[in-house]
Enzyme design. Sequence first.
Site, PDB file in Angstrom:
ATOM      1  N   GLY A   1     -31.816 -19.320  29.947  1.00 41.47           N
ATOM      2  CA  GLY A   1     -32.667 -20.295  30.271  1.00 41.47           C
ATOM      3  C   GLY A   1     -34.235 -19.918  29.872  1.00 41.47           C
ATOM      4  O   GLY A   1     -34.376 -18.928  29.266  1.00 41.47           O
ATOM      5  N   GLN A   2     -35.124 -21.079  30.138  1.00 42.32           N
ATOM      6  CA  GLN A   2     -36.516 -20.504  29.842  1.00 42.32           C
ATOM      7  C   GLN A   2     -37.118 -19.317  30.259  1.00 42.32           C
ATOM      8  O   GLN A   2     -37.546 -18.443  29.531  1.00 42.32           O
ATOM      9  CB  GLN A   2     -37.374 -22.018  30.295  1.00 42.32           C
ATOM     10  CG  GLN A   2     -38.818 -21.648  29.784  1.00 42.32           C
ATOM     11  CD  GLN A   2     -39.665 -22.635  30.614  1.00 42.32           C
ATOM     12  OE1 GLN A   2     -39.467 -23.193  31.723  1.00 42.32           O
ATOM     13  NE2 GLN A   2     -40.983 -22.854  29.811  1.00 42.32           N
TER      14      GLN A   2
ATOM     15  N   ASP B   1     -24.590 -16.170  31.476  1.00 43.86           N
ATOM     16  CA  ASP B   1     -24.650 -17.596  31.391  1.00 43.86           C
ATOM     17  C   ASP B   1     -23.379 -18.365  31.204  1.00 43.86           C
ATOM     18  O   ASP B   1     -22.436 -17.631  30.767  1.00 43.86           O
ATOM     19  CB  ASP B   1     -25.704 -17.854  30.424  1.00 43.86           C
ATOM     20  CG  ASP B   1     -26.661 -19.168  30.672  1.00 43.86           C
ATOM     21  OD1 ASP B   1     -26.284 -20.250  30.927  1.00 43.86           O
ATOM     22  OD2 ASP B   1     -27.958 -19.103  30.821  1.00 43.86           O
ATOM     23  N   ILE B   2     -23.529 -19.490  31.409  1.00 43.21           N
ATOM     24  CA  ILE B   2     -22.303 -20.333  30.952  1.00 43.21           C
ATOM     25  C   ILE B   2     -21.830 -20.334  29.673  1.00 43.21           C
ATOM     26  O   ILE B   2     -20.382 -20.513  29.168  1.00 43.21           O
ATOM     27  CB  ILE B   2     -22.101 -21.717  31.424  1.00 43.21           C
ATOM     28  CG1 ILE B   2     -23.531 -22.416  31.049  1.00 43.21           C
ATOM     29  CG2 ILE B   2     -21.953 -21.831  32.887  1.00 43.21           C
ATOM     30  CD1 ILE B   2     -23.418 -24.203  31.189  1.00 43.21           C
TER      31      ILE B   2
ATOM     32  N   GLY C   1     -28.050 -17.205  34.513  1.00 38.74           N
ATOM     33  CA  GLY C   1     -28.983 -18.235  33.704  1.00 38.74           C
ATOM     34  C   GLY C   1     -29.913 -17.570  33.092  1.00 38.74           C
ATOM     35  O   GLY C   1     -30.888 -17.730  32.469  1.00 38.74           O
TER      36      GLY C   1
ATOM     37  N   TYR D   1     -33.258 -32.193  42.749  1.00 38.42           N
ATOM     38  CA  TYR D   1     -33.759 -30.817  42.213  1.00 38.42           C
ATOM     39  C   TYR D   1     -34.617 -30.178  43.435  1.00 38.42           C
ATOM     40  O   TYR D   1     -34.135 -29.235  43.936  1.00 38.42           O
ATOM     41  CB  TYR D   1     -34.538 -30.874  40.962  1.00 38.42           C
ATOM     42  CG  TYR D   1     -35.002 -29.366  40.666  1.00 38.42           C
ATOM     43  CD1 TYR D   1     -34.369 -28.544  40.306  1.00 38.42           C
ATOM     44  CD2 TYR D   1     -36.480 -29.441  40.618  1.00 38.42           C
ATOM     45  CE1 TYR D   1     -34.995 -27.202  40.115  1.00 38.42           C
ATOM     46  CE2 TYR D   1     -36.962 -28.050  40.234  1.00 38.42           C
ATOM     47  CZ  TYR D   1     -36.355 -27.088  40.039  1.00 38.42           C
ATOM     48  OH  TYR D   1     -36.967 -25.879  39.786  1.00 38.42           O
TER      49      TYR D   1
HETATM   50  N1  SER Z   1     -40.504 -27.064  35.997  1.00 38.13           N
HETATM   51  C1  SER Z   1     -39.661 -27.435  36.712  1.00 38.13           C
HETATM   52  C2  SER Z   1     -39.381 -29.051  36.445  1.00 38.13           C
HETATM   53  O1  SER Z   1     -40.230 -29.515  36.011  1.00 38.13           O
HETATM   54  C3  SER Z   1     -40.148 -27.461  38.079  1.00 38.13           C
HETATM   55  O2  SER Z   1     -39.744 -26.656  38.757  1.00 38.13           O
HETATM   56  O3  SER Z   1     -38.411 -29.410  36.710  1.00 38.13           O
END
Ligand code: SER
Length: 316
Positions: free
Chosen positions: A12-13, A35-36, A9, A140
């Site tokens: 990502g951010q 990453d993908i 990843g 999540y």
């Molecule tokens: N920043 C993340 C989200 O908003 C929380 O882990 O999903």
Amino acid sequence: MKAKVLVIGANGQLGTVLVKELQHHHGLDNVVATDIKKAHNFKETFEVLDATNRIGLTEVVTKYGITQIYHLAAILSAKGEENPLGTWDLNMRMLFNVLEVARIHELDKVFFPSSIAVFGEDAPWVNTPNNAFLNPATVYGMSKAAGEQWAQYYFIRYGLDVRSLRYPGVIGYQSLPGGGTTDYAVDIFHKAVLEEEFVCFLNEDTTLPMIFMDDAIRATMELMEAPKENIKIRTAYNLAGSSFSPEDIVAEIRNYYPEFKVKYEPDFRQDIAARWPKSINDVEASLDWGWKPEYDLERIVRTMVQKLKEQYIPHE
Ligand code: SER
């Protein structure tokens, strides 16, 4: 022995910034970013890798003699609600692959990020303790809460050194978040610096725990470098930066952009945020490995405005 670090990843951010810090710490040749999709901002070793594919993951681990994995890939809270079962499947499958490959190849350490999203309505909303009851209301959050238990299981059962942090919303100028409920707190700065109106998907008074990118990266490095015996929590550590609401950020931004306009149009993400803590108690992180944040709201806003101005208006 030198560490050989794999980041999953990396585009990502967090990955974008963490890869650079890991390179700085371990040496450019000792970090493999994956990453993908290939990203263009990596000069260093990069492999296209879909972490749902255990064979592909095993190949990369073997090819580079990997000793540590930072597994940052996941579908976040807001995006995850579009396809609940698919999100669960993807987040859990990637984690199981990482844990299994790490166990089989006897890796030294694994980092697995957790989140404030593990908390739900039954945790105290203010100063939420590390051991608060977990009843997440997003897929999540459910995948992170279950993931924490699996991390602890692999530590107890197999002695795998998995370490984890419950990140608050991460605010940084170096990268953009994607699919989270706290994303507004990055987007708002881009709009302010571009002198455009910002439409906020949360209510103005929705206070959430946040952390500045530099603090989040430093926390990750400090946790991972701490002596093994100091890591007493094997699910995940609470981590606090600073807590604030959209209206707090707007007030601070108006010190730089007095005309900054904001409209509030809360959507389904307001319901997600409403079940998350307002502030986090991270005393265990501070006692066990010396955690201390350095950025409050004033410093976050000052730094974001300054850095984004340099990006958007380089010659000013
Ligand atoms: N920043 C993340 C989200 O908003 C929380 O882990 O999903």
